[in-house]
Design a protein around this motif. Structure first.
Motif, short mmCIF file in Angstrom:
data_model
loop_
_atom_site.label_atom_id
_atom_site.label_comp_id
_atom_site.label_asym_id
_atom_site.label_seq_id
_atom_site.Cartn_x
_atom_site.Cartn_y
_atom_site.Cartn_z
N GLY A 98 -30.82 7.95 -6.37
CA GLY A 98 -30.51 8.15 -7.79
C GLY A 98 -30.57 9.61 -8.17
N PRO A 99 -29.69 10.43 -7.57
CA PRO A 99 -29.81 11.88 -7.68
C PRO A 99 -29.64 12.42 -9.10
CG PRO A 99 -27.72 11.28 -6.64
CD PRO A 99 -28.54 10.02 -6.74
N HIS A 100 -29.05 11.65 -10.01
CA HIS A 100 -28.81 12.18 -11.35
C HIS A 100 -29.76 11.60 -12.39
CE1 HIS A 100 -24.59 12.32 -9.46
NE2 HIS A 100 -25.21 13.47 -9.21
N LYS A 151 -19.58 16.90 -15.77
CA LYS A 151 -18.51 17.90 -15.95
C LYS A 151 -17.73 18.07 -14.65
CE LYS A 151 -19.73 20.67 -19.93
NZ LYS A 151 -21.14 20.30 -20.23
N ILE A 152 -18.47 18.11 -13.55
CA ILE A 152 -17.81 18.22 -12.24
C ILE A 152 -18.08 16.93 -11.47
CG2 ILE A 152 -17.73 19.51 -10.07
CD1 ILE A 152 -18.85 21.91 -11.82
N PRO A 153 -17.02 16.16 -11.17
CA PRO A 153 -17.23 14.91 -10.46
C PRO A 153 -17.88 15.15 -9.09
CG PRO A 153 -15.01 15.05 -11.32
CD PRO A 153 -15.63 16.40 -11.50
N VAL A 154 -18.67 14.17 -8.64
CA VAL A 154 -19.28 14.23 -7.32
C VAL A 154 -18.21 13.80 -6.31
CG1 VAL A 154 -21.17 13.36 -5.90
CG2 VAL A 154 -21.49 13.68 -8.36
N VAL A 162 -25.73 2.85 -8.35
CA VAL A 162 -25.79 2.34 -9.72
C VAL A 162 -25.70 3.53 -10.65
CG1 VAL A 162 -27.23 1.11 -11.40
CG2 VAL A 162 -27.25 0.41 -8.99
N SER A 163 -24.72 3.53 -11.55
CA SER A 163 -24.51 4.74 -12.33
C SER A 163 -24.14 4.45 -13.77
CB SER A 163 -23.43 5.60 -11.66
OG SER A 163 -22.27 4.83 -11.46
N ILE A 164 -24.24 5.51 -14.58
CA ILE A 164 -23.92 5.45 -16.00
C ILE A 164 -22.85 6.49 -16.29
CG2 ILE A 164 -24.79 5.92 -18.33
CD1 ILE A 164 -27.51 4.82 -17.40
N GLY A 165 -21.78 6.05 -16.97
CA GLY A 165 -20.72 6.96 -17.38
C GLY A 165 -20.36 6.66 -18.82
N GLY A 166 -20.70 7.56 -19.73
CA GLY A 166 -20.47 7.28 -21.15
C GLY A 166 -21.30 6.07 -21.57
N THR A 167 -20.64 5.10 -22.20
CA THR A 167 -21.35 3.92 -22.69
C THR A 167 -21.33 2.77 -21.69
OG1 THR A 167 -19.34 3.14 -23.76
CG2 THR A 167 -20.82 4.48 -25.09
N GLN A 168 -20.87 3.06 -20.46
CA GLN A 168 -20.74 2.01 -19.46
C GLN A 168 -21.68 2.24 -18.29
OE1 GLN A 168 -16.10 2.30 -19.77
NE2 GLN A 168 -16.59 0.58 -18.44
N THR A 169 -22.02 1.13 -17.61
CA THR A 169 -22.75 1.24 -16.37
C THR A 169 -22.01 0.43 -15.31
OG1 THR A 169 -24.91 1.00 -15.28
CG2 THR A 169 -24.27 -0.75 -16.81
N GLY A 170 -22.25 0.75 -14.04
CA GLY A 170 -21.55 0.04 -12.98
C GLY A 170 -22.20 0.32 -11.64
N VAL A 171 -21.68 -0.39 -10.62
CA VAL A 171 -22.18 -0.22 -9.26
C VAL A 171 -20.98 0.01 -8.36
CG1 VAL A 171 -23.67 -1.15 -7.47
CG2 VAL A 171 -23.88 -2.00 -9.81
N SER A 174 -17.96 0.90 -2.78
CA SER A 174 -17.77 1.64 -1.52
C SER A 174 -17.84 3.12 -1.84
CB SER A 174 -16.41 1.28 -0.89
OG SER A 174 -15.37 1.56 -1.79
N ALA A 175 -18.00 3.91 -0.80
CA ALA A 175 -18.14 5.35 -1.01
C ALA A 175 -16.86 5.94 -1.58
CB ALA A 175 -18.48 6.03 0.32
N GLY A 176 -17.02 6.88 -2.50
CA GLY A 176 -15.85 7.54 -3.06
C GLY A 176 -16.27 8.51 -4.15
N PRO A 177 -15.28 9.28 -4.68
CA PRO A 177 -15.60 10.26 -5.72
C PRO A 177 -15.98 9.55 -7.03
CG PRO A 177 -13.23 10.11 -5.38
CD PRO A 177 -13.87 9.24 -4.35
N SER A 178 -16.79 10.21 -7.84
CA SER A 178 -17.19 9.62 -9.11
C SER A 178 -17.64 10.69 -10.08
CB SER A 178 -18.33 8.61 -8.90
OG SER A 178 -18.82 8.18 -10.16
N GLY A 179 -17.33 10.49 -11.34
CA GLY A 179 -17.78 11.40 -12.38
C GLY A 179 -18.99 10.86 -13.11
N TRP A 180 -19.53 9.74 -12.64
CA TRP A 180 -20.65 9.11 -13.33
C TRP A 180 -21.99 9.63 -12.80
CZ3 TRP A 180 -19.73 3.30 -14.91
CH2 TRP A 180 -18.51 3.22 -15.60
N ASN A 181 -23.05 9.32 -13.56
CA ASN A 181 -24.40 9.76 -13.19
C ASN A 181 -25.10 8.65 -12.41
OD1 ASN A 181 -24.52 12.29 -14.98
ND2 ASN A 181 -23.88 10.67 -16.38
#
Lengths: 216, 327, 130
Positions: A98-100, A151-154, A162-171, A174-181
Motif C-alpha cells: 500500500g505504497p500510497h 498527478k503522475i500515474p504509476v 486496492v486503491s482509491i481514485g477520486g470518489t471511487q475505490t477498486g482492486v 492484473s498488473a498495469g499502469p494506474s493513476g489511483w492511490n
C-alpha cells in the motif's frame, strides 16, 4: 433531464443516464442492458457507471430508429436488482502493498486506523466491469476517504492492488499502469480466462473489504 | 512450423479481434491493420479473420521448419526468403530450412509501419474467449498470452501444400484518402464535441496532427494545437472503443488503439470510423495526418467499400488458386 | 486436362460474381479458358522455345510493383529462371509474369499500365550468350 445518446464512431453508441451516480439508476441500466442485448443490431450491451455502451453487431443504416427504441426502453426500464453474491476480500492495508497510504491519510487528514475502518465499513455493489480483464467498478465508497488521482500515474501497480481514485475505490485484477492511490493488497484472483465466466465478479455482486492486517 | 529468430518483444499473434468479452473487462485487441491481415489470409484461401503475426519492430526473422504456404502484407519490409527478394503483399511457399527476413519498412508510395505474416490455415494457437488475439494486459490469447520471443515455435493450421505466388494491390493504393497533401482519417463527432471552444474545433479539423513516439498498440498520443474545453469536463467511467479520440487535461489528444482498455473517463471529441482505423494503425511514428469530419452515411459507405475490396480480392484469389490446383 | 466438371462450374460461378468478362488459367499441361457466358476447356500447347513472353491472361500490364518506383527488371538486365519480371493486375489481384529461362530482358513490348489480353506479347528475352 433526458439521457444523453452519442456515437462512438461506427462501432458503438453510448447511452448516459441523467442525474447523480447511484445504485437505483445502475439497476435501471442493468435492466436496459438486458433488454438491448436482445436487439439484432447489438452485439454487446456494456454497462458503465450509470451509462451503457451498445456495441453494434453491424452498424445500422437507420440510426434514428435505434435511438428511439433506446429512449423508449429506458423510459420503460424498472430497477433490476441482480441479487448477486457477497464476496469478502481479505486486505493487507499499508506497508509494501500500500505504497500510497501516506498520501491518502495526508489528504483526508485521517489516521490509518480510521481510514481502514471507513474503507472496510460499506458493502460495495459491483456496478460494472471494465478497464481491464476482471476489474470491477464499485459504488458505495465513503466520500470522507475520497482522494484525487495521482498527478503522475504509476507505470505499473501489481494485480490485487486496492486503491482509491477520486470518489471511487477498486482492486486491480492484473498488473498495469494506474493513476489511483494504492492503499493495500489482496491475493484474490479476479480473472481466469479458462473458466466460464472468466471474471470472478459480475454486476450485482457485493464486495466487502476485511482488514486482514494493517501495516503501520 | 516456424521458429522466431528475433527477440522482438513487440511482435504478437493477432486476428480481427475479440468480441463479446467487454462485459468481463476484456478489450478487443486484434490487428492494427485489419485489412492487411485479412488480405494476407485471403491470398492463402484462409478465412479473413485467421490469426497471423503482427510485426512492428524490425529486423525480424523466422526459420521455417516445415513446408508451408505464407503471405506477407502490410508495410513493405524488403523481405527475403534466404537470398530471394519477395514482393510486398505477396504469397508463396516457405520450404523447410529456409529463413524469412524482414528489414526496416522501406519508403514506398504508401508509408506503413506494421507487417503481417500469415500462414496457410492461420497461426495455430488456441482460441481464448472467442479470439486468437493476444490480450497483453490479461496475459492470455495469442501465443501464451504474450509477445513472441526468440525460439518460439508456431504451427500453421494447414501445413504443406503448394502454391504459386501471387499478390494483392495494397488497399491504400486502391482506396487513397488525403486532405491538403496529408493522409486523412475520417471522424464522427463524439459526446463531448460541443463542449470544446470554437477555436479548438477549428484546430481539430484544420491543423495537421503528428504521431508522437509515445504511441503504440494501446494508443497514439498526438501532438498539435491544444484543445480546450469551454468548462472543465468530469465524466463517469464509460465504455470506449478503439478509434475514440480522448482529450486529457493537457489538451493533446490520445487516440485509443487496438489494445485500448474497454472503458475510460477522459472527454471524447470524436471517434475515427472503423473503416479508417487501419490507416492510422499503419501511420508511422513522426508522420502527420489530418482529421476529416464525416457523416453516418459516408462512414457506412467506407465500411462497404472495405468489405467490397476484400470480397473482390477473395473471389479472385480463389479463382487463381483453383486454377492452379486444377493445373 | 483433368479438371473435374464440378470445379469448372465453381470457377464459372466465381467468375460470374467477379464481374470479369473472361478468365485464363494455365499450368503445366493444362489451360482453362472461361468467358462469362460459356465455359470451354482447351488443351494448351506445349511450352515453346520462343523468347517472347506473352500475357498469361487478361489484366493491366505492370513493369513495376504498384508500391515501387523502380522496375522489377529493367531493360538490359539479366533475369533468372522463374524470376518475376512483370505483373498482371486483375482488380485487387497481382499475378506474376516470370522469366521462362535465364536470359536478358531485351525489350518491353507492351505499354505498361495498359490492359492486355491473353497471348499479348509483353517482353522480349534474349539468350544470355548473345
Amino acid at each position: 433531464m433526458s439521457p444523453g445518446v452519442s456515437l462512438l464512431g461506427t462501432t458503438a453508441l453510448l447511452f448516459d443516464a441523467p442525474g447523480a451516480t447511484d445504485l437505483p439508476t445502475q439497476q435501471r441500466i442493468w435492466s436496459l442492458a438486458r433488454e438491448a442485448e436482445t436487439w439484432p443490431e447489438v452485439r454487446e450491451a456494456v454497462p458503465g457507471m450509470n451509462n451503457m455502451m451498445l456495441v453494434f453487431a453491424r452498424a445500422p443504416r437507420n440510426l434514428d430508429a435505434l435511438e428511439i427504441r433506446l429512449h423508449e426502453a429506458w423510459a420503460a426500464a424498472t430497477p433490476l436488482p441482480l441479487g448477486g453474491r457477497l464476496i469478502e476480500l481479505p486486505v493487507v492495508y499499508g506497508g509494501e502493498g500500500g505504497p500510497h497510504m501516506a498520501d491518502v491519510t495526508g489528504h483526508t487528514g485521517l489516521g490509518i486506523d480510521d481510514l481502514v475502518a471507513l474503507h472496510t465499513a460499506p458493502d460495495y455493489p459491483v456496478f460494472a466491469l471494465g478497464s481491464h480483464p476482471g476489474y470491477c467498478y464499485l459504488g458505495g465508497m465513503d466520500p470522507r476517504i475520497a482522494t484525487p488521482r495521482r498527478k503522475i500515474p504509476v507505470l505499473s501497480i501489481p494485480g490485487g492492488a486496492v486503491s482509491i481514485g477520486g470518489t471511487q475505490t477498486g482492486v486491480s485484477a492484473s498488473a498495469g499502469p494506474s493513476g489511483w492511490n494504492t492503499i493495500g493488497s489482496t491475493a484474490m484472483c479476479f480473472f481466469d480466462p479458462t473458466q466460464h465466466p472468466p471474471a470472478l465478479l459480475r454486476p450485482g455482486d457485493t464486495l466487502r473489504f476485511r482488514a486482514e492486517r494493517v501495516v503501520r | 512450423m516456424i521458429e522466431i529468430l528475433s527477440d522482438t518483444a513487440l511482435a504478437t499473434v493477432q486476428d480481427l479481434g475479440r468480441t463479446g468479452a467487454l462485459n468481463w473487462g476484456v478489450g478487443t485487441s486484434g490487428a492494427m491493420d485489419p485489412l492487411a491481415l485479412a488480405a494476407g489470409n485471403l491470398l492463402l484461401g484462409n478465412a479473413a479473420g485467421d490469426a497471423a503475426i503482427e510485426i512492428q519492430v524490425f529486423p525480424f526473422a523466422v526459420r521455417v521448419h516445415a513446408d508451408c504456404a505464407f503471405a506477407l502484407t502490410g508495410a513493405d519490409c524488403a523481405a527475403r526468403m534466404d537470398e530471394q527478394t519477395l514482393l510486398p503483399w505477396w504469397s508463396g511457399m516457405a520450404r523447410a530450412g529456409q529463413t524469412l527476413r524482414l528489414g526496416l519498412p522501406v519508403a514506398t508510395a504508401w508509408p506503413a509501419s506494421r507487417a503481417y505474416l500469415c500462414l496457410a490455415g492461420g497461426i495455430d494457437v488456441p482460441e481464448m474467449l472467442g479470439s486468437r488475439s493476444t490480450q497483453l494486459r490479461g496475459a492470455f490469447g495469442g501465443y501464451a498470452g504474450r509477445a513472441l520471443r526468440q525460439g518460439d515455435l508456431l504451427r500453421a493450421g494447414r501445413p504443406g501444400g503448394d502454391v504459386n505466388g501471387f499478390g494483392a494491390v495494397p488497399p491504400a493504393l486502391a482506396m487513397p484518402l488525403q486532405q491538403d497533401g496529408l493522409p486523412a482519417i475520417r471522424v464522427l463527432r463524439a459526446a463531448e464535441y460541443d463542449r470544446y471552444t470554437p477555436a479548438s474545433h477549428a484546430a481539430f479539423w484544420g491543423e495537421a496532427w503528428r504521431i508522437t513516439p509515445q504511441s503504440d498498440r494501446y494508443g497514439y498520443r498526438l501532438a498539435g494545437p491544444s484543445l480546450t474545453p469551454i468548462a472543465p469536463i468530469e465524466l463517469r467511467s464509460h465504455g470506449i472503443v478503439p478509434g475514440v479520440i480522448q482529450v486529457p487535461h493537457g489538451g493533446q489528444p490520445i487516440v485509443q488503439m487496438r489494445d485500448a482498455q474497454p472503458s475510460g473517463g477522459y472527454p471524447k471529441i470524436g471517434t475515427i470510423i472503423e473503416a479508417d482505423l487501419w490507416r492510422l494503425g499503419q501511420a508511422p511514428i513522426g508522420s502527420r495526418f489530418r482529421f476529416l469530419e464525416t457523416d453516418w452515411a459516408t462512414a457506412l459507405a467506407a465500411r462497404d467499400a472495405n468489405e467490397a475490396w476484400l470480397a473482390g480480392l477473395g473471389r479472385l484469389a480463389n479463382l487463381q488458386r483453383l486454377g492452379a490446383a486444377a493445373a | 486436362m483433368t479438371l473435374p466438371p464440378v470445379d469448372i462450374a465453381r470457377i464459372s460461378e466465381w467468375l460470374a460474381a467477379s464481374g470479369l468478362t473472361a478468365l485464363e488459367l494455365r499450368g503445366p499441361g493444362c489451360h482453362l479458358r472461361l468467358r462469362q457466358d460459356r465455359g470451354t476447356v482447351t488443351p494448351m500447347e506445349a511450352p515453346s522455345a520462343r523468347q517472347v513472353v506473352t500475357s498469361p491472361g487478361i489484366g493491366r500490364f505492370l513493369t513495376t510493383h504498384p508500391l515501387h518506383s523502380t522496375p522489377l527488371a529493367p531493360e538490359g538486365s539479366v533475369v533468372a529462371l522463374g524470376q518475376i519480371i512483370a505483373l498482371l493486375q486483375i482488380d485487387a489481384l497481382l499475378m506474376p509474369v516470370t522469366a521462362p529461362a535465364g536470359s536478358v530482358l531485351a525489350a518491353v513490348l507492351a505499354e505498361p499500365g495498359e490492359i492486355v489480353g491473353y497471348g499479348t506479347p509483353l517482353l522480349e528475352l534474349h539468350p544470355i550468350a548473345e
